[in-house]
Structure formats: C-alpha cells, structure tokens
Design an enzyme around this catalytic site. Structure first.
Site, mmCIF file in Angstrom:
data_model
loop_
_atom_site.group_PDB
_atom_site.id
_atom_site.type_symbol
_atom_site.label_atom_id
_atom_site.label_comp_id
_atom_site.label_asym_id
_atom_site.label_seq_id
_atom_site.Cartn_x
_atom_site.Cartn_y
_atom_site.Cartn_z
ATOM 1 N N GLN A 84 -15.423 2.204 -5.780
ATOM 2 C CA GLN A 84 -14.706 1.119 -5.127
ATOM 3 C C GLN A 84 -13.088 1.351 -5.126
ATOM 4 O O GLN A 84 -12.392 0.472 -4.529
ATOM 5 C CB GLN A 84 -14.880 -0.188 -5.883
ATOM 6 C CG GLN A 84 -16.250 -0.667 -6.135
ATOM 7 C CD GLN A 84 -16.576 -1.760 -7.055
ATOM 8 O OE1 GLN A 84 -16.213 -3.075 -6.570
ATOM 9 N NE2 GLN A 84 -16.728 -1.324 -8.224
ATOM 10 N N ASN A 85 -12.731 2.674 -5.849
ATOM 11 C CA ASN A 85 -11.249 2.861 -5.915
ATOM 12 C C ASN A 85 -10.842 3.535 -4.829
ATOM 13 O O ASN A 85 -11.720 4.256 -4.020
ATOM 14 C CB ASN A 85 -11.112 3.599 -6.920
ATOM 15 C CG ASN A 85 -11.608 2.883 -8.373
ATOM 16 O OD1 ASN A 85 -11.678 1.937 -8.540
ATOM 17 N ND2 ASN A 85 -11.583 3.734 -9.480
ATOM 18 N N ILE A 86 -9.595 3.167 -4.150
ATOM 19 C CA ILE A 86 -9.042 4.022 -3.267
ATOM 20 C C ILE A 86 -8.031 5.120 -3.471
ATOM 21 O O ILE A 86 -7.397 5.734 -2.798
ATOM 22 C CB ILE A 86 -8.221 2.848 -2.430
ATOM 23 C CG1 ILE A 86 -7.206 2.164 -3.123
ATOM 24 C CG2 ILE A 86 -9.101 1.822 -1.700
ATOM 25 C CD1 ILE A 86 -6.143 1.112 -2.118
ATOM 26 N N HIS A 104 -14.546 1.152 -0.391
ATOM 27 C CA HIS A 104 -13.474 0.441 -0.144
ATOM 28 C C HIS A 104 -12.517 1.345 0.450
ATOM 29 O O HIS A 104 -11.084 0.819 0.719
ATOM 30 C CB HIS A 104 -12.982 -0.308 -1.375
ATOM 31 C CG HIS A 104 -13.848 -1.361 -1.796
ATOM 32 N ND1 HIS A 104 -13.696 -1.828 -2.938
ATOM 33 C CD2 HIS A 104 -15.075 -1.907 -1.244
ATOM 34 C CE1 HIS A 104 -14.828 -2.833 -3.233
ATOM 35 N NE2 HIS A 104 -15.509 -2.661 -2.293
ATOM 36 N N TYR A 130 0.972 -1.263 0.057
ATOM 37 C CA TYR A 130 -0.141 0.007 0.075
ATOM 38 C C TYR A 130 0.770 1.423 0.044
ATOM 39 O O TYR A 130 0.448 2.351 -0.398
ATOM 40 C CB TYR A 130 -0.932 0.092 1.343
ATOM 41 C CG TYR A 130 -2.265 -0.889 0.788
ATOM 42 C CD1 TYR A 130 -3.006 -0.607 0.034
ATOM 43 C CD2 TYR A 130 -2.083 -2.319 1.536
ATOM 44 C CE1 TYR A 130 -4.192 -1.600 -0.242
ATOM 45 C CE2 TYR A 130 -3.054 -3.313 1.077
ATOM 46 C CZ TYR A 130 -4.145 -2.747 0.288
ATOM 47 O OH TYR A 130 -5.074 -3.880 0.184
ATOM 48 N N THR A 143 -15.851 -1.753 -13.855
ATOM 49 C CA THR A 143 -15.868 -2.593 -12.698
ATOM 50 C C THR A 143 -16.073 -3.972 -13.513
ATOM 51 O O THR A 143 -16.980 -4.195 -14.145
ATOM 52 C CB THR A 143 -16.596 -2.231 -11.555
ATOM 53 O OG1 THR A 143 -16.600 -3.168 -10.563
ATOM 54 C CG2 THR A 143 -18.066 -1.843 -12.011
ATOM 55 N N LEU A 198 -14.843 -1.532 -20.574
ATOM 56 C CA LEU A 198 -13.967 -2.187 -21.767
ATOM 57 C C LEU A 198 -14.475 -3.004 -22.510
ATOM 58 O O LEU A 198 -14.517 -3.252 -23.837
ATOM 59 C CB LEU A 198 -12.359 -2.176 -21.149
ATOM 60 C CG LEU A 198 -11.543 -2.133 -22.314
ATOM 61 C CD1 LEU A 198 -11.653 -0.838 -23.105
ATOM 62 C CD2 LEU A 198 -10.036 -2.323 -21.548
ATOM 63 N N CYS A 227 -6.128 3.755 12.989
ATOM 64 C CA CYS A 227 -5.177 3.014 13.975
ATOM 65 C C CYS A 227 -5.939 1.893 14.678
ATOM 66 O O CYS A 227 -7.050 2.031 15.227
ATOM 67 C CB CYS A 227 -4.986 4.183 15.181
ATOM 68 S SG CYS A 227 -4.057 3.747 16.545
HETATM 69 N N1 APR Z 1 -12.247 1.787 -19.566
HETATM 70 C C1 APR Z 1 -13.205 1.117 -19.003
HETATM 71 N N2 APR Z 1 -13.105 -0.011 -18.471
HETATM 72 C C2 APR Z 1 -11.800 -0.596 -18.174
HETATM 73 C C3 APR Z 1 -10.811 -0.131 -18.777
HETATM 74 C C4 APR Z 1 -10.974 1.131 -19.499
HETATM 75 N N3 APR Z 1 -9.979 1.930 -19.727
HETATM 76 N N4 APR Z 1 -9.790 -0.806 -18.478
HETATM 77 C C5 APR Z 1 -9.979 -1.957 -17.971
HETATM 78 N N5 APR Z 1 -11.400 -1.803 -17.762
HETATM 79 C C6 APR Z 1 -12.478 -2.749 -16.947
HETATM 80 C C7 APR Z 1 -11.932 -4.005 -17.265
HETATM 81 O O1 APR Z 1 -12.353 -4.896 -18.681
HETATM 82 C C8 APR Z 1 -12.608 -4.782 -16.123
HETATM 83 O O2 APR Z 1 -13.880 -5.114 -16.439
HETATM 84 O O3 APR Z 1 -12.508 -2.349 -15.596
HETATM 85 C C9 APR Z 1 -12.728 -3.391 -14.867
HETATM 86 C C10 APR Z 1 -11.876 -3.579 -13.826
HETATM 87 O O4 APR Z 1 -12.077 -4.823 -12.925
HETATM 88 P P1 APR Z 1 -11.321 -5.163 -11.555
HETATM 89 O O5 APR Z 1 -9.610 -5.146 -11.993
HETATM 90 O O6 APR Z 1 -11.639 -6.516 -11.191
HETATM 91 O O7 APR Z 1 -11.411 -3.593 -10.852
HETATM 92 P P2 APR Z 1 -12.872 -3.697 -9.793
HETATM 93 O O8 APR Z 1 -14.022 -4.055 -10.392
HETATM 94 O O9 APR Z 1 -12.588 -2.162 -9.346
HETATM 95 O O10 APR Z 1 -12.519 -4.422 -8.628
HETATM 96 C C11 APR Z 1 -13.140 -4.564 -7.540
HETATM 97 O O11 APR Z 1 -11.833 -5.948 -6.175
HETATM 98 O O12 APR Z 1 -9.638 -6.425 -5.321
HETATM 99 C C12 APR Z 1 -11.034 -5.588 -5.316
HETATM 100 O O13 APR Z 1 -11.053 -4.112 -3.576
HETATM 101 C C13 APR Z 1 -10.797 -4.108 -4.853
HETATM 102 O O14 APR Z 1 -12.264 -2.405 -5.397
HETATM 103 C C14 APR Z 1 -11.658 -3.543 -5.889
HETATM 104 C C15 APR Z 1 -12.699 -4.608 -6.182
#
Ligand code: APR
Length: 228
Positions: free
Chosen positions: A87-89, A105, A52, A172, A198, A113
């Site tokens: 969900q993004n940090i 998240h 992190y 997501t 995507l 703490c």
């Molecule tokens: N534009 C749109 N979508 C995109 C792009 C882009 N440029 N690049 C990638 N993606 C899509 C991918 O196809 C995928 O479906 O974004 C998604 C990302 O998925 P993950 O990596 O699984 O991320 P997320 O869904 O935010 O994960 C959820 O999982 O690991 C935990 O706590 C963490 O908040 C996170 C949660």
C-alpha cells in the site's frame, strides 16, 4: 508454496517514513480529506501538490531497513511464487532489491497527466506545474490512489489471494479497504494467514496468528524460518 505478502506504512516506519495513523503519523497533521481525495485536489491543487512534493523529496533522505531487505531475499528465492503487494507509495521495496512489487496505491515517483492520461516516472516536483512529457499540458498529478479511487491491479491481487498457501500482512492498521479485506479473502480460499505488526491491527482477529513487534525484527525472523 504460493505466498502473498501485503505491506503497509509500518514496514517503512523504521526507515524514518511516517505512518498515517500512529501518534506522530501523517494524518495527525493533515485531514485526510484535505490532501488525499480527488475533491481536495480539485479544490486546492497547490496544497495537495505541496504535500506530495515534500514526501517525494523526503524519499532521498531514507533507506530500506532489514524488513525490506528480508522481503527482497524472499522474492529472489520464491520468484513467481511470491506476490509482494504494497500500500506504500515509497520506493523502499525496490531499493532493497525486491524483484517485483505491486503498488496498489500508486507511487510517489510517478506522475499521471489528467489531460492525456500519460503516466511517467517522476522524481522532481509537480507543484510548479511542469508540462506533461506526452502532451505538454501543465496537468500532471501524483500517480497515487486517493480515497474514492480504485486501487491498481485488483484482478491480479485477487487471483493471487485465491491461489495463496500463505498470506502475510506486515505493518498495516487494517483500516483501509480493500487491502484490509485481503486476509478474509485469502483465508476463505484456504491460505494460512499471519500478521506481523507493532500492535494488534483492526483486523487481527481474522488472522490465524498475529505476532507483535517491530517489522525490522519480525520480518527477517519470519523469512529466515520460512527459508530454513
Ligand atoms: N513495525 C511494524 N509495524 C509498525 C511499526 C513498525 N516499526 N510502526 C508502526 N507500525 C504499525 C502501526 O501499529 C499500524 O498498525 O503499522 C501500522 C500503520 O498503519 P497506518 O498508518 O494506518 O498505515 P497503512 O495501514 O499502510 O494505511 C493504509 O491508508 O491513508 C491510507 O493510502 C494510505 O496506504 C495507506 C492506507
């Protein structure tokens, strides 16, 4: 019109923040259980803190992209009618100017703490065990929600999903609950549902409509059409 937008790692991909589950994603190099669970932190705190700390430091090398900018514009126009849940940090929604952001998240730029429960904004490192500004104990952890922990502000999110006219999911994979279930909740209560990603996500079939492409193109186009 009441709108709930849920964002995931895909919205920050074009800014240079790695996603989790794509080919070059964060989980390709790490086992989730080794860095994103309370058990991992108990077993090897220095490994988790280093993971992190590196991600927090990397925030200074990235900037918001047109997708973040468009959602900030939407927030300025809709005001309280928009709930932006991420969900993004990372802090890219805030830096783009979104007036309010619900980090379900948690946030990289916050620490918590484990001795006294104090929460504090934090831009530096935690691996060197700095003292808690509240109680002085060297017991700060990242204020992020790990697997097995309960996401923040679920009551507020569910209330907004129940009231929503439109639910939009951006970037997501639909792999992680409870966020992956928001589309079904919103739809059950009458919202129209739209996915901008995507590629089709694991939950694509739950949406009324799914558009595929990069968030940096799809989100500004959608915001423009909504705001006329
Ligand atoms: N534009 C749109 N979508 C995109 C792009 C882009 N440029 N690049 C990638 N993606 C899509 C991918 O196809 C995928 O479906 O974004 C998604 C990302 O998925 P993950 O990596 O699984 O991320 P997320 O869904 O935010 O994960 C959820 O999982 O690991 C935990 O706590 C963490 O908040 C996170 C949660």
């Amino acid at each position: 019109m009441k709108v709930v937008v849920l964002t995931g790692a895909g919205i920050s991909a074009e800014s240079g923040v790695p996603t989790f589950r794509d080919a070059d994603g964060l989980w390709e190099g790490h086992r989730v259980e080794d860095v994103a669970t309370p058990e991992a932190f108990d077993a090897a705190p220095s490994v988790v803190q280093a993971f992190y700390d590196a991600r927090r430091a990397a925030l200074t090398t990235v900037d918001p992209n047109p997708a973040h900018d468009a959602l900030a514009r939407l927030g300025e126009v809709l005001g309280d009618e928009l709930l932006l849940v991420t969900q993004n940090i990372d802090d890219l929604h805030e830096r783009a100017g979104s007036p309010t952001v619900l980090h379900m998240h948690g946030e990289l730029l916050a620490a918590w703490c484990t001795a006294c429960g104090h929460r504090v904004r934090w831009a530096g490192t935690l691996g060197d065990q700095p003292p808690c500004p509240g109680c002085g104990a060297p017991a700060l952890r990242p204020d992020v929600v790990w697997f097995g922990e309960v996401p923040y502000e679920m009551d507020r999110i569910v209330d907004a999903l129940v009231d929503a006219d439109l639910f939009v999911s951006v970037g997501t994979s639909g792999a992680v609950y409870p966020a992956a279930g928001f589309v079904q909740q919103a739809r059950a209560y009458g919202a129209r549902t739209l996915e901008l990603n995507l590629q089709p996500s694991e939950g694509s079939r739950w949406f009324h409509e799914s558009r595929q492409g990069p968030a940096g193109l799809l989100v500004p186009a959608w915001v423009d059409s909504l705001l006329g």
